[in-house]
Scaffold this active site. Structure first.
Site, mmCIF file in Angstrom:
data_model
loop_
_atom_site.group_PDB
_atom_site.id
_atom_site.type_symbol
_atom_site.label_atom_id
_atom_site.label_comp_id
_atom_site.label_asym_id
_atom_site.label_seq_id
_atom_site.Cartn_x
_atom_site.Cartn_y
_atom_site.Cartn_z
ATOM 1 N N GLU A 1 -6.437 -7.275 -1.602
ATOM 2 C CA GLU A 1 -6.989 -7.285 -0.248
ATOM 3 C C GLU A 1 -8.445 -6.860 -0.332
ATOM 4 O O GLU A 1 -8.775 -5.891 -1.021
ATOM 5 C CB GLU A 1 -6.264 -6.305 0.683
ATOM 6 C CG GLU A 1 -4.831 -6.652 1.030
ATOM 7 C CD GLU A 1 -4.263 -5.690 2.089
ATOM 8 O OE1 GLU A 1 -5.073 -5.046 2.812
ATOM 9 O OE2 GLU A 1 -3.033 -5.579 2.177
ATOM 10 N N GLU B 1 0.791 -1.221 0.000
ATOM 11 C CA GLU B 1 0.000 0.000 0.000
ATOM 12 C C GLU B 1 0.833 1.288 0.000
ATOM 13 O O GLU B 1 0.697 2.144 0.876
ATOM 14 C CB GLU B 1 -0.983 0.007 1.180
ATOM 15 C CG GLU B 1 -1.970 -1.144 1.117
ATOM 16 C CD GLU B 1 -3.066 -1.070 2.171
ATOM 17 O OE1 GLU B 1 -4.148 -1.620 1.932
ATOM 18 O OE2 GLU B 1 -2.818 -0.460 3.233
#
Length: 462
Positions: A354, A234
């Site tokens: 995710e 991320e």
């Protein structure tokens, strides 16, 4: 004549398999409706879940990319997988190492094929990298064990190489190391631009990719068990909303990883936010902050050396923490916009790396969680049956029994979630069937398999 005989054998194999499937699952109709009764699905026989790997290849082969699909041994490889980030740390201690085996065993039982986990732990408790280029051999052996167990259960790994967040060290730890070396850094985002920190990261890449597994004696960069390298979990660079600083880092690191290991696929690890290069796509972002964090989905993924796109899905973090039915339409439009971009602009697969919902959210219930998972799975299937770029999804996150104390609210334990378990099994089965039957050797285009669609999705038209 040889090609004709091969085609006949392929058709015969398909017919035999379809007949067997029909008999085995005669009580389980694959309806593609808005509200499926997932609890009605019984446990899927393991022979079906593993059909492709057993019938098509005795050898464990590298995953490759061909256009907007993943392929293994000339056949598509659509992914149903999961995240379990803590496996290396658990494998370090003999008293918890068995939980790593349990993760893979349970995931394999419902047909999951890919796991995403950390190949980093920087300067923290049980650190892999204790200081720049200084490694704890016992922790490295624990990562070796994770890779060897994954291979044993025929599950491939996406290994992430550093964290954007402070957990497990991350870019903040690299900055601390830099300051300890006298650099006088002022921002965690200096990780993306300072030559010394870039050197630290590259050294870590080399250490992991060139590692020889002490259990298998296979170098990581040569191991087909590894599905892909992820540059960062991320990444965000909030100090530069233009996105230029992060873009330069991605360009340099994707090239560097490929220079060390040209065999494996590479992805960035992005959440998928649209940035300044595509203001017309801002409407799909979950909030206005998303376009200001230094990431730029389409621009970032046009970098040479990046093989597939990554997107995360967290409406309970991005829109509102309280569970709300409005989150579901967002999930669908968020996924469809990225699948469309991957097909039209990027020409690559996209993996939703995710997704999940926290049990700690106000208004949470298991029915909502199943609805969210169902939405993700169906959107993937809608792309799959067209041979599209929607290449798979990875649940956040998958836990075995006895690890509740690690639960961040998102954990899925199969024994405690029978309806979710059945849903995962069904998705795995559908994708495994597609992967097995969609083969160039059958001279059967992925978008023309009406028989396959009939079996998998109960399409009305023949």
């Amino acid at each position: 004549m040889e090609a004709l005989n091969g085609f006949r054998l392929c058709v015969i194999s398909v017919l035999i398999f379809l007949t067997t499937l029909t008999q085995t699952l005669s009580s389980t109709a694959f309806h593609d409706t808005e509200n499926e009764d997932w609890e009605s699905y019984v446990s899927i026989p393991n022979t079906i879940l593993t059909y492709g790997s057993e019938m098509e290849e005795a050898e464990w082969q590298m995953v490759q990319k061909k256009g907007n699909q993943f392929v293994v041994n000339g056949q598509p490889f659509y992914v149903n997988g999961f995240n379990t980030y803590w496996m290396m740390v658990f494998a370090t201690d003999e008293s918890t190492r068995g939980k790593v085996t349990d993760v893979f065993k349970h995931a394999s039982s419902v047909g999951m094929s890919v796991c995403r986990t950390w190949a980093f732990n920087d300067g923290q408790w049980r650190a892999l990298q204790k200081s720049p280029s200084v490694y704890d051999e016992e922790v490295f052996k624990a990562l070796d064990f994770v890779v060897s167990e994954a291979k044993k259960y025929r599950i491939r790994l996406i290994l992430s190489l550093v964290n954007n967040w402070d957990s497990y060290g991350g870019k903040a730890q690299y900055v601390k190391w830099g300051n300890a070396a006298g650099l006088n850094l002022t921002s965690d985002d200096d990780f993306f631009s300072h030559p010394t920190l870039i050197g630290y990261y590259k050294d870590h890449v080399k250490a992991v990719l060139n590692r020889v597994n002490t259990f298998t004696n296979i170098t990581y960069k040569d191991d087909p068990t590894i599905f892909a390298w992820e540059l960062m979990n991320e990444p965000r660079c909030t100090s530069d909303s233009s996105g230029d600083k992060l873009q330069e880092w991605i360009q340099e690191m994707a090239f560097f990883v490929k220079s060390v290991d040209p065999k494996h696929l590479v992805e960035i690890g992005l959440e998928g936010f649209y940035g300044p290069s595509t203001p017309q796509r801002f409407q799909f972002n979950p909030n206005t902050l998303a376009q200001q964090v230094g990431t730029d989905f389409i621009r970032n993924h046009q970098v040479l050396g990046v093989d597939f796109a990554s997107v995360h899905i967290y409406p309970d973090s991005w829109i509102s923490q309280s569970v709300d039915d409005s989150h579901i339409p967002f999930v669908k439009s968020w996924m469809e916009s990225h699948i469309d971009d991957a097909e039209k602009y990027l020409g690559m697969p996209v993996v939703f790396g995710e997704f999940g919902v926290s049990a700690k959210d106000p208004g949470y219930n298991s029915t909502y969680r199943d609805t969210l998972i169902n939405t993700v799975y169906k959107t993937i299937l809608n792309s799959t049956k067209k041979g599209g770029s929607g290449a798979g999804s990875l649940l956040w996150q998958f836990f075995p029994d006895g690890t509740d104390y690690m639960d961040d609210g998102y954990a899925i334990v199969l024994s405690k979630a029978p309806s979710t378990s059945s849903m995962i099994s069904l998705q795995s089965t559908r994708l495994a069937l597609f992967n097995s039957l969609c083969s160039e050797r059958c001279h059967w285009g992925c978008n023309k398999k009406k028989v396959l669609q009939k079996v998998l999705y109960h399409d009305d038209e023949l």
